[in-house]
Scaffold this motif. Sequence first.
Motif: not given
Length: 289
Positions: A26, A35, A206, A210
Amino acid sequence: MRPIDAALALAVTLIWGIAFVVTRTALDSFSPALLMVLRFALSALPVLLVARPAIGWPRLAAIGATLFLGQFLFQFVGIAQGVPPGLAAVIVQSQALFTVAFSAALFGQVPGRRQVAGLLMAGGGLLAIAATSGAEFSFAGFLLILVSPVSFAFGNILMKRAGPVDMVALVAWASLVPPLPGLALALATEGPGGMGQALAGASAASWLAALYLGLVATTLGYALWGRLIARYSAATIAPFALLVPFVGAAASALVFGEAFGPLRLAGMALVLGGLAVLLTAPRPAGLSR
């Protein structure tokens, strides 16, 4: 322990161990602050369905600030600064060392001899790990990620003193704390344009990472762990947490080819050995876990 519950405990260790590798993925697209916003915005979604747990707002905010904001912001920063995911898993799990130490300092819960031995072993292991900083990650990166288990330990103490609560509700409502500070930090360091570019240009991997961190590692992981804690004693459940660093290290070696030199391996072994001693030592009179 019933076989189904042992399987659930093992599932949580897998979920949390793999999360360190997922975090590294991520961070290829998102900054640590962004994030954190994404992770806890997702894990806060159940507040639409569950009532606030029966604890006051100040304690709830303190739990969110330590168990989530402090723990994961500095964990993300440390990994972004080059601390390998497998090593990060070991460092973060040293929270048990700090939990015992802070309980002794704040509440006079003096550890027994075996626990002191465990503290010294784990502390020596952290020093050995610190000595391996250099080309791969800086000593500053090590210190930054070390804030994660310290914050985690304070969160543990606050959780313990909050008494029995619905873990799903607690996780969801405490997840409301990190997004706003994370958003403020992201705006200050990246600006609206930088945040927009990161979100628009993020890879599918990514985004999936998440989602995993928010819905699986946080909401599902803590919900299952809370169910187990409610059903069994801490002495029965806590040793499963020792598997998390092994899963994290193995996953990082498999995915990223993370290698461990002799000194780093010795440090990791000392940390994990010390934590095993801490978690299996008899509890002295007046000492809470």
